[in-house]
Scaffold this active site. Structure first.
Site, PDB file in Angstrom:
ATOM      1  N   ASP A  98       6.039  -4.072   4.450  1.00 40.99           N
ATOM      2  CA  ASP A  98       5.840  -5.316   4.826  1.00 40.99           C
ATOM      3  C   ASP A  98       4.601  -4.664   6.205  1.00 40.99           C
ATOM      4  O   ASP A  98       5.260  -3.602   6.953  1.00 40.99           O
ATOM      5  CB  ASP A  98       6.541  -6.547   5.096  1.00 40.99           C
ATOM      6  CG  ASP A  98       6.048  -7.083   6.409  1.00 40.99           C
ATOM      7  OD1 ASP A  98       5.078  -8.074   6.171  1.00 40.99           O
ATOM      8  OD2 ASP A  98       6.472  -7.267   7.559  1.00 40.99           O
ATOM      9  N   GLU A 133       1.203  -3.841   2.552  1.00 43.15           N
ATOM     10  CA  GLU A 133       0.398  -5.156   3.072  1.00 43.15           C
ATOM     11  C   GLU A 133      -0.494  -3.822   4.643  1.00 43.15           C
ATOM     12  O   GLU A 133       0.348  -3.463   5.639  1.00 43.15           O
ATOM     13  CB  GLU A 133       1.593  -6.041   3.810  1.00 43.15           C
ATOM     14  CG  GLU A 133      -0.065  -6.952   4.294  1.00 43.15           C
ATOM     15  CD  GLU A 133       1.688  -7.593   5.671  1.00 43.15           C
ATOM     16  OE1 GLU A 133       1.258  -8.886   4.918  1.00 43.15           O
ATOM     17  OE2 GLU A 133       2.315  -7.111   6.038  1.00 43.15           O
TER      18      GLU A 133
END
Length: 718
Positions: free
Chosen positions: A346, A382
């Site tokens: 993330d 990401e």
């Protein structure tokens, strides 16, 4: 009962609470503490029964060993040191701290002002003397034994990978065939109905939203909402307790083993860019109380404040060697102890920041790449954060793959009918080479997606012009406002058959585009069954029917299409090549890729820049850089975002006789074989795929099953 530390006759280098058969060794890092105390609790976690100063400090590691102490022991830490916020130090021994290496978490966090190191109602320079232990979660000593029964990681090659992003609770809570007691748990996730669905869909890897321990946010509880997605990690080694049906973390091992037995890899979504402690005004639950100045990046101008590139209030200081070690130890633990096959990071740009700037050659990437365990698992970034210079799509080093939001946005815009998208869609079909074809990166660098947990579902993309996040309690201000969506004539669900027919075709177009494109496809859980979040594009706090996958309104025709188009991708290696198709020709003059206008003439500058052109043909063959032994086929793809169009089929590489093998404009059977001669009509808003006629005939000795597959996909399945 009394407890005391004793000497170990050997060095124990691991951090955390390690049961070694005769007792338990405790070790924790703090560079600036003056003393660290181990606190032991009753089995129910309610009573502190011992508080023992860790007797040994070597460098910045505090440690001690207690003979006879075994698995199930409930514990926490208290750290003594300067409470000097202006210089970044926030030690407060009144606050019980969760071990950063805790393998299991006991109890539920109960929000109370006592959890804060400062006094609520005053500024963060104040000092709070209340004991937080009654409200804090605790760690639990674990027995590491588990019988894997010879189970091994799968390590599936990237070209054969099809990812399914799912939430443990969201996928299982409403499934009618998952037993009630298992819904929302790891065991429900690996139950037979879920695995059967994924196997039939053709999934090769399941990517789970965060399953490491995270607490609920206080402000959400006050609004009677929940931290549903879980992007607020507090325990990087412990599984989320509410996903356990009992009290044994071996349930997650059982889940992984069952997925592996079904041929699927397990990828974890991990959040190492920040923690659940928030800004300097957040609670003191672990890292802040152990060593705020080491664990977090602090403002270079005023270390009283945290430096935030994540939008959550803090940024983990991964450049610090001991914080880096914690992250790497955590990743290795999930691979070694839990047999996890990969990770999706993330806000990964934060992990690549050094001196606050993103550096693709930075310490974190170097540490991963040299690690013999981690370099061999699937690594997905990401590729952005919310800080300056944080958008880094295409900027990550091998072996990382990256979520490609450009694919999502351009596919939506092309099929929505936006002008000037032919050039952009050509990039996405061929693996986004502009972003990824550098530094010897391959065509599988791009993780292609139509939708993800964050944003509209596929159904909502064709059903809503605007977001509808009112249930989040922020007056619809949260979530992205530019979704490149199109309700096609009605906002939300409708009984209008014409609109529903158009929506179904567009979903077929988008799913087919995903499966026909170079790169690695990722499907959002529920998209294949027509799941809607009623227009909510930020369901992070909706642990209810808004955020859960709904199975009662199963869209059987679209699910059937999805299964077949996934199988079609698997049947055609030309769609999943490792090397970028560049237009190079082989020594014998064979073309590997060519772009065509509807009249079968080559695309030229005028056509590429024609904002009104909505039809594009592409011929795909074996990459000139593929190994000579690699078996390959040929396909001609036509993407038509406009009206009905007459298309001439090209003569290329000696091929001139084609058969239509996929047609998203067909209402009943999109994969029925059609022999073609002369110009063909490609229907409005549809994709047509053609295979050379010679590749659509089964061998004479083929079995009935093989013949069915030939005529189903236009060639023999390999």
């Amino acid at each position: 009962m009394s407890f005391s530390f004793s000497e170990l006759d050997f060095l124990k280098p691991e951090l955390g609470a390690e049961y070694i058969g005769s007792g338990t060794h405790f070790a924790v890092f703090s560079a600036h503490a003056e003393q660290v105390e181990l606190c032991l609790f009753s089995p129910d976690g309610k009573k502190e029964i011992a508080r023992l100063p860790l007797p040994k400090r070597e460098g910045d590691i505090w440690s001690g060993y207690i003979a006879g102490l075994g698995p199930g022991t409930v514990y926490g830490y208290r750290a003594h040191g300067p409470y000097d916020p202006k210089n970044g130090h926030r030690f407060n021994a009144n606050k019980l701290l969760l071990d950063p290496y805790a393998k299991q978490v006991h109890g539920d966090l109960k929000w109370d002002d006592a959890l804060y190191g400062y006094t609520i109602g005053k500024d963060d320079l104040s000092f709070d003397e209340r004991d937080s232990a009654p409200y804090m979660v605790k760690g639990v000593v674990q027995d590491p034994d588990f019988d894997w029964a010879g189970e091994q990681a799968i390590r599936r090659p990237w070209p054969e990978t099809i990812i399914y992003e799912a939430h443990v609770r969201g996928l299982t809570m409403l499934h009618p065939k998952v037993p009630d007691r298992l819904r929302g748990t790891f065991l429900g996730m690996c139950s037979d109905p879920i695995i059967d669905h994924l196997v039939k869909l053709g999934i090769s890897a399941i990517e789970l939203l965060p399953i490491q321990f995270f607490p609920n946010d206080r402000y959400l509880e006050e609004k009677k909402l929940t931290n549903y997605w879980g992007y607020q990690t507090l325990g990087f080694f412990a599984p989320q307790a509410r996903y356990l049906s009992g009290d044994k973390i071996t349930e997650i091992k059982t889940m992984v083993r069952k997925f592996h037995a079904a041929g699927m890899e397990v990828i974890m979504d991990v959040v190492y860019n920040h923690t659940a402690e928030g800004s300097e005004k957040g609670p003191t639950m672990s890292f802040r109380g152990l060593d705020n100045a080491s664990y977090y990046i602090l403002s270079p101008d005023d270390p009283r404040h945290t430096f935030d590139t994540t939008g959550t209030g803090n940024t983990l200081n991964v450049a610090h060697p001991m914080v880096m070690r914690m992250v790497l130890d955590s990743l290795r633990y999930w691979v070694g102890a839990m047999h996890i096959d990969g990770f999706r990071f993330d806000l990964a740009s934060t992990l690549g920041r050094q001196d606050l700037e993103f550096d693709r050659q930075g310490l974190f990437f170097g540490a991963i790449r040299q690690d013999p365990i981690l370099a061999g698992v699937k690594l997905i970034a990401e590729p952005w954060d919310v800080g300056a210079g944080g958008y880094q799509v295409g900027g990550f080093p091998h072996p990382f793959r990256e979520w490609n939001d450009k694919f999502r946005d351009d596919v939506r815009r092309f099929w929505k009918g936006d002008g000037g998208m032919v050039s952009e869609i050509s990039q996405r079909i061929t693996g986004s080479a502009v972003q990824f074809n550098h530094s010897d990166r391959g065509a599988t660098s791009s993780i292609n997606l139509l939708s993800a947990h964050d944003g509209f579902t596929l159904m909502d993309t064709v059903s809503f012009d605007d977001k509808h996040n009112e249930a989040n309690g922020e007056d619809n201000r949260d979530g992205h406002s530019d979704n490149h969506s199109d309700n096609m004539g009605a906002e939300g669900a409708t009984d209008n058959e014409d609109i529903n027919r158009l929506r179904a075709r567009r979903r077929r177009n988008m799913m087919a585009t995903l499966m026909l494109s170079q790169g690695v496809p990722m499907i959002l859980a529920g998209d294949e069954v027509g799941n809607s979040q009623i227009g909510n594009n930020n369901a992070y706090c909706q642990d209810n029917e808004i955020g859960w996958t709904k199975w009662d309104g199963l869209d059987d025709p679209f699910l059937d299409f999805c299964r077949k188009v996934v199988a079609f991708r698997k049947a055609h290696p030309v769609l999943r090549q490792e090397r970028f198709l560049t237009g190079d020709s082989t020594e014998d003059g064979r073309i590997e890729i060519a772009w065509y206008k509807p009249d079968a003439s080559f695309m030229d500058d005028g056509a590429w820049n024609d904002a009104g052109l909505q039809v594009l043909g592409v011929y795909l063959s074996k990459s000139a850089h593929s190994p000579d032994t690699e078996e390959m086929d040929d396909l001609y793809l036509v993407f038509n975002a406009g009206g009905d169009c007459e298309v001439h089929l090209p003569e290329v590489n000696g091929l001139k006789h084609w058969a239509r093998v996929l047609d998203t404009g067909a209402e009943e059977d999109a994969f029925k074989l059609h022999e073609q001669a002369g110009p063909v009509i490609v229907y409005a808003q549809s994709i047509a795929v053609f295979a050379p006629k010679g590749q659509t005939q089964p061998p004479k000795d083929a079995s009935k099953a093989e013949r069915r597959r030939w005529f189903h996909f236009g060639r023999r399945s390999r």
